[in-house]
Design a protein around this motif. Sequence first.
Motif, PDB file in Angstrom:
ATOM      1  N   PHE A 151      15.507   8.335   1.806  1.00 32.15           N
ATOM      2  CA  PHE A 151      15.795   9.759   1.647  1.00 32.15           C
ATOM      3  C   PHE A 151      16.003  10.484   2.968  1.00 32.15           C
ATOM      4  O   PHE A 151      16.467  11.626   2.987  1.00 32.15           O
ATOM      5  N   GLY A 152      15.611   9.872   4.074  1.00 30.32           N
ATOM      6  CA  GLY A 152      15.823  10.494   5.370  1.00 30.32           C
ATOM      7  C   GLY A 152      14.816  11.575   5.704  1.00 30.32           C
ATOM      8  O   GLY A 152      14.980  12.289   6.694  1.00 30.32           O
ATOM      9  N   GLN A 153      13.791  11.721   4.891  1.00 29.57           N
ATOM     10  CA  GLN A 153      12.735  12.698   5.123  1.00 29.57           C
ATOM     11  C   GLN A 153      11.403  12.141   4.653  1.00 29.57           C
ATOM     12  O   GLN A 153      11.360  11.195   3.863  1.00 29.57           O
ATOM     13  N   LYS A 154      10.333  12.749   5.135  1.00 28.35           N
ATOM     14  CA  LYS A 154       9.007  12.356   4.689  1.00 28.35           C
ATOM     15  C   LYS A 154       8.684  13.054   3.370  1.00 28.35           C
ATOM     16  O   LYS A 154       9.262  14.085   3.036  1.00 28.35           O
ATOM     17  N   ALA A 155       7.747  12.504   2.618  1.00 30.41           N
ATOM     18  CA  ALA A 155       7.355  13.081   1.340  1.00 30.41           C
ATOM     19  C   ALA A 155       6.850  14.502   1.544  1.00 30.41           C
ATOM     20  O   ALA A 155       6.117  14.786   2.486  1.00 30.41           O
ATOM     21  N   GLY A 156       7.255  15.402   0.653  1.00 27.53           N
ATOM     22  CA  GLY A 156       6.819  16.778   0.732  1.00 27.53           C
ATOM     23  C   GLY A 156       7.723  17.683   1.539  1.00 27.53           C
ATOM     24  O   GLY A 156       7.453  18.881   1.651  1.00 27.53           O
ATOM     25  N   GLU A 157       8.800  17.147   2.091  1.00 26.49           N
ATOM     26  CA  GLU A 157       9.725  17.960   2.879  1.00 26.49           C
ATOM     27  C   GLU A 157      10.946  18.386   2.068  1.00 26.49           C
ATOM     28  O   GLU A 157      11.962  18.767   2.627  1.00 26.49           O
ATOM     29  N   GLY A 158      10.820  18.283   0.741  1.00 26.02           N
ATOM     30  CA  GLY A 158      11.866  18.806  -0.125  1.00 26.02           C
ATOM     31  C   GLY A 158      12.734  17.783  -0.811  1.00 26.02           C
ATOM     32  O   GLY A 158      13.376  18.086  -1.818  1.00 26.02           O
ATOM     33  N   GLU A 159      12.777  16.561  -0.303  1.00 25.35           N
ATOM     34  CA  GLU A 159      13.660  15.555  -0.886  1.00 25.35           C
ATOM     35  C   GLU A 159      12.966  14.678  -1.925  1.00 25.35           C
ATOM     36  O   GLU A 159      13.562  14.314  -2.920  1.00 25.35           O
ATOM     37  N   PHE A 160      11.697  14.319  -1.695  1.00 29.27           N
ATOM     38  CA  PHE A 160      11.030  13.460  -2.678  1.00 29.27           C
ATOM     39  C   PHE A 160       9.513  13.566  -2.579  1.00 29.27           C
ATOM     40  O   PHE A 160       8.951  13.965  -1.567  1.00 29.27           O
ATOM     41  N   ASP A 181       0.836  -1.191   0.000  1.00 25.54           N
ATOM     42  CA  ASP A 181       0.000   0.000   0.000  1.00 25.54           C
ATOM     43  C   ASP A 181       0.880   1.253   0.000  1.00 25.54           C
ATOM     44  O   ASP A 181       2.072   1.189   0.326  1.00 25.54           O
ATOM     45  N   PRO A 182       0.321   2.418  -0.347  1.00 22.56           N
ATOM     46  CA  PRO A 182       1.145   3.634  -0.446  1.00 22.56           C
ATOM     47  C   PRO A 182       1.761   4.090   0.864  1.00 22.56           C
ATOM     48  O   PRO A 182       2.856   4.670   0.865  1.00 22.56           O
ATOM     49  N   VAL A 183       1.108   3.860   1.992  1.00 17.88           N
ATOM     50  CA  VAL A 183       1.675   4.262   3.274  1.00 17.88           C
ATOM     51  C   VAL A 183       2.929   3.433   3.582  1.00 17.88           C
ATOM     52  O   VAL A 183       3.938   3.955   4.061  1.00 17.88           O
ATOM     53  N   THR A 184       2.863   2.143   3.278  1.00 16.74           N
ATOM     54  CA  THR A 184       4.030   1.276   3.473  1.00 16.74           C
ATOM     55  C   THR A 184       5.148   1.668   2.506  1.00 16.74           C
ATOM     56  O   THR A 184       6.325   1.712   2.872  1.00 16.74           O
ATOM     57  N   ALA A 185       4.785   1.964   1.248  1.00 20.45           N
ATOM     58  CA  ALA A 185       5.781   2.388   0.269  1.00 20.45           C
ATOM     59  C   ALA A 185       6.453   3.681   0.723  1.00 20.45           C
ATOM     60  O   ALA A 185       7.672   3.839   0.599  1.00 20.45           O
ATOM     61  N   HIS A 186       5.666   4.593   1.285  1.00 19.61           N
ATOM     62  CA  HIS A 186       6.226   5.840   1.780  1.00 19.61           C
ATOM     63  C   HIS A 186       7.236   5.596   2.888  1.00 19.61           C
ATOM     64  O   HIS A 186       8.298   6.218   2.942  1.00 19.61           O
ATOM     65  N   ARG A 187       6.929   4.697   3.793  1.00 20.54           N
ATOM     66  CA  ARG A 187       7.859   4.389   4.883  1.00 20.54           C
ATOM     67  C   ARG A 187       9.192   3.893   4.330  1.00 20.54           C
ATOM     68  O   ARG A 187      10.266   4.289   4.812  1.00 20.54           O
ATOM     69  N   GLU A 188       9.141   3.050   3.310  1.00 22.49           N
ATOM     70  CA  GLU A 188      10.364   2.527   2.707  1.00 22.49           C
ATOM     71  C   GLU A 188      11.147   3.639   2.001  1.00 22.49           C
ATOM     72  O   GLU A 188      12.374   3.705   2.092  1.00 22.49           O
ATOM     73  N   LEU A 189      10.439   4.511   1.290  1.00 22.23           N
ATOM     74  CA  LEU A 189      11.101   5.602   0.580  1.00 22.23           C
ATOM     75  C   LEU A 189      11.674   6.631   1.557  1.00 22.23           C
ATOM     76  O   LEU A 189      12.778   7.149   1.359  1.00 22.23           O
ATOM     77  N   ALA A 190      10.938   6.938   2.615  1.00 15.30           N
ATOM     78  CA  ALA A 190      11.425   7.888   3.614  1.00 15.30           C
ATOM     79  C   ALA A 190      12.692   7.382   4.283  1.00 15.30           C
ATOM     80  O   ALA A 190      13.566   8.169   4.665  1.00 15.30           O
ATOM     81  N   ASP A 191      12.813   6.080   4.428  1.00 15.91           N
ATOM     82  CA  ASP A 191      14.015   5.502   5.018  1.00 15.91           C
ATOM     83  C   ASP A 191      15.229   5.740   4.116  1.00 15.91           C
ATOM     84  O   ASP A 191      16.336   5.963   4.594  1.00 15.91           O
TER      85      ASP A 191
END
Length: 221
Positions: A61-70, A49-59
Amino acid sequence: MGFFGGNGAFKRTLTRRSGFIHSVLSFTRLEIPALEFFETAVAFAPDTDPVTAHRELADVFGQKAGEGEFLFRADSAIAGRYWVQSAAPWTRWPATAVSALEPKRIVIQLAEGLMYRFTLQVCAGRVTMDGGDKAIEPYADSQEVEAWLRANAARYGFTPLMLDVSMQALRFSHRRQKVRIDYAQVEGALEVAEPEEFKRRISQGFGHHRRAGLGLMQLMA
């Protein structure tokens, strides 16, 4: 295949601003304002699901989506695959990724007056505070979303030229809980008004629920 349209823009030779004629030629002796980023696609297991995908991506990039990195969005054709726009190329794959494309460098000119077609999946709505928690009541009507986008476009650095808004719903299960997020599919055309503000907003995304894969604007020539 990338989801942005490269460096092109609608052809428009001249744009008037307060009696002065601006054009791309105005920047011949200066650096043309531009947005540079990297895009890729990463595939997880089909039921991710997208929330799980976000957790993997945030790991990664070191930031949450929308904070400038991705920012990211789900691929409409392949379950578990997500397109990712980032300020820098990947340093590694997410731990649970099945595969990923090599990041592609994209540069989009953002000179004032350039025009682009665009698509945007966005959750816009009223924000209220429930105790110490923020609650979002998404707009349920396309006219409300259009009014919201037109009202905020100037501070986002662009001028909307044409808008076509349709209402959608994102449904998925996360940790055995069913989730529904109402959002709008916006398609249309825009003109760059304030390059630096537009660049900042494109990088940060639009609206709410960016951690669920919403808010990424796709620009096309």
